[in-house]
Design an enzyme around this catalytic site. Structure first.
Site, PDB file in Angstrom:
ATOM      1  N   ARG A  76     105.492  52.342 -26.884  1.00 43.95           N
ATOM      2  CA  ARG A  76     105.768  53.193 -25.724  1.00 43.95           C
ATOM      3  C   ARG A  76     104.687  54.265 -25.557  1.00 43.95           C
ATOM      4  O   ARG A  76     104.307  54.596 -24.429  1.00 43.95           O
ATOM      5  CB  ARG A  76     107.160  53.843 -25.830  1.00 43.95           C
ATOM      6  N   HIS A 123     102.685  54.757 -22.203  1.00 46.54           N
ATOM      7  CA  HIS A 123     102.754  56.002 -21.430  1.00 46.54           C
ATOM      8  C   HIS A 123     101.408  56.711 -21.319  1.00 46.54           C
ATOM      9  O   HIS A 123     101.115  57.367 -20.328  1.00 46.54           O
ATOM     10  CB  HIS A 123     103.822  56.939 -22.016  1.00 46.54           C
ATOM     11  N   TRP A 145     122.397  50.492 -31.002  1.00 44.29           N
ATOM     12  CA  TRP A 145     121.590  50.158 -32.172  1.00 44.29           C
ATOM     13  C   TRP A 145     121.685  48.668 -32.445  1.00 44.29           C
ATOM     14  O   TRP A 145     120.723  48.010 -32.771  1.00 44.29           O
ATOM     15  CB  TRP A 145     122.112  50.907 -33.408  1.00 44.29           C
TER      16      TRP A 145
HETATM   17  C1  HEM Z   1     109.697  50.722 -14.432  1.00 44.91           C
HETATM   18  C2  HEM Z   1     109.094  50.753 -15.636  1.00 44.91           C
HETATM   19  C3  HEM Z   1     109.754  51.332 -16.865  1.00 44.91           C
HETATM   20  C4  HEM Z   1     110.777  52.232 -16.972  1.00 44.91           C
HETATM   21  C5  HEM Z   1     111.557  52.950 -15.863  1.00 44.91           C
HETATM   22  C6  HEM Z   1     111.016  52.419 -18.412  1.00 44.91           C
HETATM   23  C7  HEM Z   1     111.988  53.271 -18.949  1.00 44.91           C
HETATM   24  C8  HEM Z   1     112.263  53.409 -20.296  1.00 44.91           C
HETATM   25  C9  HEM Z   1     113.243  54.305 -20.842  1.00 44.91           C
HETATM   26  C10 HEM Z   1     114.124  55.253 -20.029  1.00 44.91           C
HETATM   27  C11 HEM Z   1     113.230  54.148 -22.198  1.00 44.91           C
HETATM   28  C12 HEM Z   1     114.081  54.882 -23.227  1.00 44.91           C
HETATM   29  C13 HEM Z   1     113.266  55.991 -23.880  1.00 44.91           C
HETATM   30  C14 HEM Z   1     114.122  56.717 -24.932  1.00 44.91           C
HETATM   31  O1  HEM Z   1     115.251  57.115 -24.552  1.00 44.91           O
HETATM   32  O2  HEM Z   1     113.681  56.851 -26.104  1.00 44.91           O
HETATM   33  C15 HEM Z   1     112.237  53.147 -22.496  1.00 44.91           C
HETATM   34  C16 HEM Z   1     111.949  52.702 -23.776  1.00 44.91           C
HETATM   35  C17 HEM Z   1     110.920  51.814 -24.071  1.00 44.91           C
HETATM   36  N1  HEM Z   1     109.995  51.316 -23.174  1.00 44.91           N
HETATM   37 FE1  HEM Z   1     110.134  51.394 -21.169  1.00 44.91          FE
HETATM   38  N2  HEM Z   1     110.160  51.631 -19.130  1.00 44.91           N
HETATM   39  C18 HEM Z   1     109.360  50.963 -18.238  1.00 44.91           C
HETATM   40  C19 HEM Z   1     108.315  50.103 -18.548  1.00 44.91           C
HETATM   41  C20 HEM Z   1     107.855  49.856 -19.827  1.00 44.91           C
HETATM   42  C21 HEM Z   1     106.621  49.145 -20.133  1.00 44.91           C
HETATM   43  C22 HEM Z   1     105.622  48.622 -19.086  1.00 44.91           C
HETATM   44  C23 HEM Z   1     106.536  49.079 -21.511  1.00 44.91           C
HETATM   45  C24 HEM Z   1     105.469  48.455 -22.387  1.00 44.91           C
HETATM   46  C25 HEM Z   1     104.694  47.449 -22.003  1.00 44.91           C
HETATM   47  C26 HEM Z   1     107.726  49.739 -22.045  1.00 44.91           C
HETATM   48  C27 HEM Z   1     108.018  49.848 -23.394  1.00 44.91           C
HETATM   49  C28 HEM Z   1     109.121  50.527 -23.905  1.00 44.91           C
HETATM   50  C29 HEM Z   1     109.521  50.500 -25.303  1.00 44.91           C
HETATM   51  C30 HEM Z   1     108.831  49.704 -26.417  1.00 44.91           C
HETATM   52  C31 HEM Z   1     110.664  51.306 -25.413  1.00 44.91           C
HETATM   53  C32 HEM Z   1     111.480  51.593 -26.668  1.00 44.91           C
HETATM   54  C33 HEM Z   1     111.017  52.891 -27.292  1.00 44.91           C
HETATM   55  C34 HEM Z   1     111.836  53.294 -28.538  1.00 44.91           C
HETATM   56  O3  HEM Z   1     112.635  52.471 -29.028  1.00 44.91           O
HETATM   57  O4  HEM Z   1     111.635  54.441 -29.006  1.00 44.91           O
HETATM   58  N3  HEM Z   1     108.504  50.204 -20.999  1.00 44.91           N
HETATM   59  N4  HEM Z   1     111.659  52.709 -21.330  1.00 44.91           N
END
Ligand code: HEM
Ligand code: 2NZ
Length: 290
Positions: A45, A49, A188
């Site tokens: 992430r 980001h 989880w």
């Molecule tokens: C419309 C596009 C996207 C939205 C709105 C979005 C939104 C989110 C949100 C709200 C979380 C939870 C964060 C947290 O509460 O810790 C998350 C986690 C995550 N996102 Fe996305 N995301 C998007 C696209 C992506 C993309 C393009 C990738 C990578 C290629 C990605 C990879 C991840 C990963 C790996 C997590 C898990 C992080 C963790 O477990 O700490 N996301 N995302």
């Protein structure tokens, strides 16, 4: 704005493989993080980001300047929780402080995907730390409470088409949402530290119910305790996205191929690489019998 990759002739693949291995060994070592999910997902992430601030309209933002290291960017509410990934990388940067922050953040994400048994991702060094004045303003990262039109428009700003948008979202096979970070509540149970096409399979096979979570935000929940964001669910509401979701659910190799190319493109948005710039494919610890 033009950012040209700086070619450092003194550094070879061995130098970067050493950093890759340090990160990969630390992911293995620090396995208790987030209920034993580990640091892989949050490292992915951070790489995403630090690249997702890119705007094709004026070629601003993106991974080149490593501006996530500045307070303006790392305190963006969209980046809540990524401090854990930055803290994980701190000791690695101290030991290898010849690397730029942009190269470190993106290398960390590539390492995390490959060590999670995901596809090999090509990676090119050359990002150069820019001053704090180059930090993009908050608000460029996507909001989760939106539908397909928003998703399509958002990814267009990153030069991503429909297939690339769906493939990139497949990274939501990793990790989970955390109420305290984003206001979304993830289980989880279903959270995974392995990179697979399960996100697409779950999207198609579970019964999803839109409801308000403990923070009052809408999300889709399934009887098995899985969850999807509204922007995730949009991928099966839109007929064009749905077709691609079905392809990836039925063909993990196709998902892996498209994810690898889309993720490299995401991490390199906004950077001009001179002809002959080195491009690396790192070995996993398993590839090296480590
Ligand atoms: C419309 C596009 C996207 C939205 C709105 C979005 C939104 C989110 C949100 C709200 C979380 C939870 C964060 C947290 O509460 O810790 C998350 C986690 C995550 N996102 Fe996305 N995301 C998007 C696209 C992506 C993309 C393009 C990738 C990578 C290629 C990605 C990879 C991840 C990963 C790996 C997590 C898990 C992080 C963790 O477990 O700490 N996301 N995302
Ligand atoms: C296990 C799970 O909730 C799968 N999932 C579904 N959407 C997600 C967004 C970010 C992280 C994980 C996500």
């Amino acid at each position: 704005i033009v950012h040209i990759a700086a070619i450092n002739k003194d550094r070879t693949i061995d130098d970067y493989q050493r950093i890759y291995n340090k990160i990969a060994e630390k992911i293995r070592e620090d396995d208790e993080y987030d209920g034993y999910i580990g640091y892989g997902p949050v490292l992915v992430r951070l790489g995403w980001h630090s690249s997702g601030t890119y705007n094709k309209e004026n070629n601003s933002g993106g991974s080149y300047g490593g501006t996530y290291r500045f307070k303006l960017e790392n305190s963006d509410p969209s980046n809540n929780g990524l401090q854990n990934a930055a803290q994980f990388l701190d000791p690695i940067y101290k030991e290898f402080n010849w690397i730029s922050h942009g190269d470190l953040y993106t290398l960390g994400a590539v390492c995390a995907i490959q060590e999670a048994q995901g596809p090999k991702i090509k990676w090119r060094p050359g990002r150069v730390d820019l001053p704090e004045s180059a930090t993009p303003e908050n608000g460029r990262l996507p909001d989760a409470v939106n539908g397909a039109d928003y998703v399509r428009k958002f990814y267009a700003r990153l030069r991503m088409n429909d297939r690339e948008a769906v493939a990139l979202t497949g990274a939501h096979c990793l990790g989970r949402t955390h109420l305290k970070n984003s206001g979304f509540d993830g289980p989880w149970g279903a959270a995974s530290s392995s990179f697979t096409n399960e996100f697409f399979i779950n999207l198609l096979n579970e019964q999803w119910k839109l409801q308000k979570n403990a923070a009052g935000n809408k999300q889709y929940d399934s009887p098995k305790g899985y969850m999807m964001l509204e922007t995730d669910y949009a991928l099966i509401q839109d007929p064009i996205y749905l077709k691609i979701v079905k392809e990836y659910a039925n063909n993990e190799a196709s998902f892996f191929k498209d994810f690898a190319s889309s993720f490299q493109k995401l991490l390199e948005n906004g950077i001009d690489y001179p002809k002959g710039a080195p491009e690396y494919i790192f070995k996993t610890l398993d590839d090296q019998d480590m």
